[in-house]
Design a protein around this motif. Structure first.
Motif, PDB file in Angstrom:
ATOM      1  N   LEU A   1      15.739 -34.065 -47.708  1.00  0.00           N
ATOM      2  CA  LEU A   1      14.559 -34.820 -47.510  1.00  0.00           C
ATOM      3  C   LEU A   1      13.864 -34.092 -46.293  1.00  0.00           C
ATOM      4  N   ALA A   2      12.616 -34.304 -46.192  1.00  0.00           N
ATOM      5  CA  ALA A   2      11.825 -33.747 -45.289  1.00  0.00           C
ATOM      6  C   ALA A   2      10.732 -34.699 -44.518  1.00  0.00           C
ATOM      7  N   THR A   3      10.730 -34.619 -43.236  1.00  0.00           N
ATOM      8  CA  THR A   3       9.815 -35.575 -42.422  1.00  0.00           C
ATOM      9  C   THR A   3       9.399 -34.905 -41.249  1.00  0.00           C
ATOM     10  N   TRP A   4       8.491 -35.673 -40.386  1.00  0.00           N
ATOM     11  CA  TRP A   4       8.081 -35.291 -39.087  1.00  0.00           C
ATOM     12  C   TRP A   4       9.276 -35.127 -37.980  1.00  0.00           C
ATOM     13  N   HIS A   5       8.988 -34.084 -37.260  1.00  0.00           N
ATOM     14  CA  HIS A   5       9.967 -34.257 -36.127  1.00  0.00           C
ATOM     15  C   HIS A   5       9.573 -35.410 -35.199  1.00  0.00           C
ATOM     16  N   PRO A   6      10.603 -36.087 -34.524  1.00  0.00           N
ATOM     17  CA  PRO A   6      10.243 -37.172 -33.752  1.00  0.00           C
ATOM     18  C   PRO A   6       9.418 -36.721 -32.576  1.00  0.00           C
ATOM     19  N   SER A   7       9.411 -35.501 -32.234  1.00  0.00           N
ATOM     20  CA  SER A   7       8.396 -35.323 -31.053  1.00  0.00           C
ATOM     21  C   SER A   7       6.873 -35.330 -31.470  1.00  0.00           C
ATOM     22  N   TYR A   8       6.703 -35.145 -32.678  1.00  0.00           N
ATOM     23  CA  TYR A   8       5.177 -35.378 -33.263  1.00  0.00           C
ATOM     24  C   TYR A   8       5.091 -36.657 -33.366  1.00  0.00           C
ATOM     25  N   ALA A   9       5.711 -37.390 -33.635  1.00  0.00           N
ATOM     26  CA  ALA A   9       5.617 -38.955 -33.369  1.00  0.00           C
ATOM     27  C   ALA A   9       5.533 -39.433 -32.225  1.00  0.00           C
ATOM     28  N   LEU A  10       5.862 -38.769 -30.922  1.00  0.00           N
ATOM     29  CA  LEU A  10       5.374 -39.213 -29.534  1.00  0.00           C
ATOM     30  C   LEU A  10       4.329 -38.485 -29.157  1.00  0.00           C
ATOM     31  N   ARG A  11       3.918 -37.325 -29.699  1.00  0.00           N
ATOM     32  CA  ARG A  11       2.760 -36.434 -28.994  1.00  0.00           C
ATOM     33  C   ARG A  11       1.604 -36.396 -29.848  1.00  0.00           C
ATOM     34  N   ALA A  12       1.491 -37.028 -31.157  1.00  0.00           N
ATOM     35  CA  ALA A  12       0.373 -36.945 -31.932  1.00  0.00           C
ATOM     36  C   ALA A  12      -0.978 -37.445 -31.153  1.00  0.00           C
ATOM     37  N   PRO A  13      -2.066 -36.861 -31.496  1.00  0.00           N
ATOM     38  CA  PRO A  13      -3.310 -37.331 -30.622  1.00  0.00           C
ATOM     39  C   PRO A  13      -3.828 -38.511 -30.502  1.00  0.00           C
ATOM     40  N   ASP A  14      -3.523 -39.266 -31.446  1.00  0.00           N
ATOM     41  CA  ASP A  14      -3.960 -40.555 -31.579  1.00  0.00           C
ATOM     42  C   ASP A  14      -2.875 -41.835 -32.051  1.00  0.00           C
ATOM     43  N   THR A  15      -3.144 -43.074 -31.669  1.00  0.00           N
ATOM     44  CA  THR A  15      -2.247 -44.089 -31.826  1.00  0.00           C
ATOM     45  C   THR A  15      -1.910 -44.290 -33.377  1.00  0.00           C
ATOM     46  N   GLU A  16      -3.167 -44.333 -34.244  1.00  0.00           N
ATOM     47  CA  GLU A  16      -2.712 -44.492 -35.407  1.00  0.00           C
ATOM     48  C   GLU A  16      -2.052 -43.286 -36.047  1.00  0.00           C
ATOM     49  N   THR A  17      -2.410 -42.104 -35.714  1.00  0.00           N
ATOM     50  CA  THR A  17      -1.322 -41.051 -36.168  1.00  0.00           C
ATOM     51  C   THR A  17       0.142 -41.095 -35.840  1.00  0.00           C
ATOM     52  N   ARG A  18       0.413 -41.404 -34.632  1.00  0.00           N
ATOM     53  CA  ARG A  18       1.593 -41.788 -34.100  1.00  0.00           C
ATOM     54  C   ARG A  18       2.470 -42.923 -34.813  1.00  0.00           C
ATOM     55  N   LYS A  19       1.634 -43.915 -35.132  1.00  0.00           N
ATOM     56  CA  LYS A  19       2.390 -44.988 -35.959  1.00  0.00           C
ATOM     57  C   LYS A  19       2.540 -44.579 -37.403  1.00  0.00           C
ATOM     58  N   ARG A  20       1.864 -43.805 -37.812  1.00  0.00           N
ATOM     59  CA  ARG A  20       2.059 -43.219 -39.223  1.00  0.00           C
ATOM     60  C   ARG A  20       3.086 -42.185 -39.341  1.00  0.00           C
ATOM     61  N   ALA A  21       3.148 -41.435 -38.353  1.00  0.00           N
ATOM     62  CA  ALA A  21       4.424 -40.400 -38.444  1.00  0.00           C
ATOM     63  C   ALA A  21       5.696 -41.175 -38.195  1.00  0.00           C
ATOM     64  N   TYR A  22       5.724 -42.209 -37.190  1.00  0.00           N
ATOM     65  CA  TYR A  22       6.746 -42.730 -36.987  1.00  0.00           C
ATOM     66  C   TYR A  22       7.316 -43.502 -38.521  1.00  0.00           C
ATOM     67  N   ALA A  23       6.457 -44.287 -39.126  1.00  0.00           N
ATOM     68  CA  ALA A  23       6.615 -45.016 -40.236  1.00  0.00           C
ATOM     69  C   ALA A  23       7.167 -43.894 -41.449  1.00  0.00           C
ATOM     70  N   ASP A  24       6.829 -42.818 -41.351  1.00  0.00           N
ATOM     71  CA  ASP A  24       7.375 -41.642 -42.033  1.00  0.00           C
ATOM     72  C   ASP A  24       8.431 -41.407 -41.912  1.00  0.00           C
ATOM     73  N   ILE A  25       9.041 -41.031 -40.484  1.00  0.00           N
ATOM     74  CA  ILE A  25      10.418 -40.941 -40.266  1.00  0.00           C
ATOM     75  C   ILE A  25      11.275 -42.168 -40.694  1.00  0.00           C
ATOM     76  N   VAL A  26      11.083 -43.243 -40.280  1.00  0.00           N
ATOM     77  CA  VAL A  26      11.886 -44.354 -40.725  1.00  0.00           C
ATOM     78  C   VAL A  26      12.034 -44.504 -42.289  1.00  0.00           C
ATOM     79  N   GLY A  27      10.980 -44.233 -43.068  1.00  0.00           N
ATOM     80  CA  GLY A  27      10.828 -44.181 -44.600  1.00  0.00           C
ATOM     81  C   GLY A  27      11.864 -43.447 -44.887  1.00  0.00           C
ATOM     82  N   THR A  28      11.868 -42.055 -44.458  1.00  0.00           N
ATOM     83  CA  THR A  28      12.768 -40.925 -45.082  1.00  0.00           C
ATOM     84  C   THR A  28      14.110 -41.190 -44.808  1.00  0.00           C
ATOM     85  N   LEU A  29      14.251 -41.653 -43.544  1.00  0.00           N
ATOM     86  CA  LEU A  29      15.902 -42.179 -43.050  1.00  0.00           C
ATOM     87  C   LEU A  29      16.379 -43.117 -43.935  1.00  0.00           C
TER      88      LEU A  29
END
Length: 219
Positions: free
Chosen positions: A174-202
């Motif tokens: 299964l593939a998802t974002w690296h956690p550092s992307y969810a930390l450093r994405a340029p805006d709040t909405e992107t960070r939230k979406r990346a984090y949700a993707d990680i949670v969903g994949t796990l």
């Protein structure tokens, strides 16, 4: 302060050691030049036969100093995502595609530098040893470097594998974002979406494992 490295002879960093060499330990590894500027090699940690393995890109500054994967800011975010997905970190095996920290100086700081494909390929030796030893049912690729290493294909795109369970060499990837992307994405909405993707994949990794285990019990 930059940590001291072991006092051992250093080769010319412009010369790569033959990747065919098969060292017994990470401390002995000279398959690529990254060992030269790293404090130590950072191998994976977790249960000997974990059902889920998570693979990131490489150790960061904190990991290089402590000798364990995912102990810095990205690791703390990963811990949060695991808890939200209902997965206990102590039940999974956590590692990286590349075992030495690649960095460049910026003032007094050591800044992450993306490993080259030849370095990922050289380190496949260590990742393969971990995959063979642990024999996980599901492997979660955290970021594109990890996915390329796992599929042994430098041209795969992370986004093409989102939401897909890919069978490869007897495992589900299964593939998802690296956690550092969810930390450093340029805006709040992107960070939230990346984090949700990680949670969903796990959570999906957990579901697959539980489904297979229940199927075995039924048999």
């Amino acid at each position: 302060m930059t940590p001291r490295r072991p006092s051992v002879p250093k080769p010319d960093r412009r010369i790569e050691t033959d990747p065919a060499q098969r060292p017994g330990t990470l401390d002995e590894c000279r398959r690529c030049p990254l060992w030269h500027d790293a404090t130590q090699g950072v191998g994976g940690v977790g249960p000997a036969h974990a059902a889920i393995m998570m693979v990131g890109e490489q150790p960061g500054d904190s990991e290089d100093r402590e000798g364990r994967p995912f102990v810095g800011p990205a690791g703390r975010l990963l811990d949060d995502a695991l808890r939200e997905a209902g997965v206990t970190r102590g039940t999974v095996f956590v590692t990286n595609a590349v075992k030495h920290f690649k960095w460049e100086p910026r003032g007094k700081r050591r800044m992450h530098k993306t490993p080259a494909q030849r370095e990922v390929d050289a380190c496949r030796y260590w990742l393969e040893r971990e995959l063979t030893r642990v024999s996980p049912r599901v492997v979660v690729a955290l970021g594109s470097t990890a996915l390329k290493a796992l599929l042994q294909d430098a041209h795969v795109r992370l986004q093409d594998y989102f939401g897909k369970a890919t069978a490869y060499e007897g495992r589900t990837i299964l593939a998802t974002w690296h956690p550092s992307y969810a930390l450093r994405a340029p805006d709040t909405e992107t960070r939230k979406r990346a984090y949700a993707d990680i949670v969903g994949t796990l959570a999906e990794a957990k579901r697959i494992v539980e489904e297979r285990e229940s199927g075995k019990k039924a048999d």
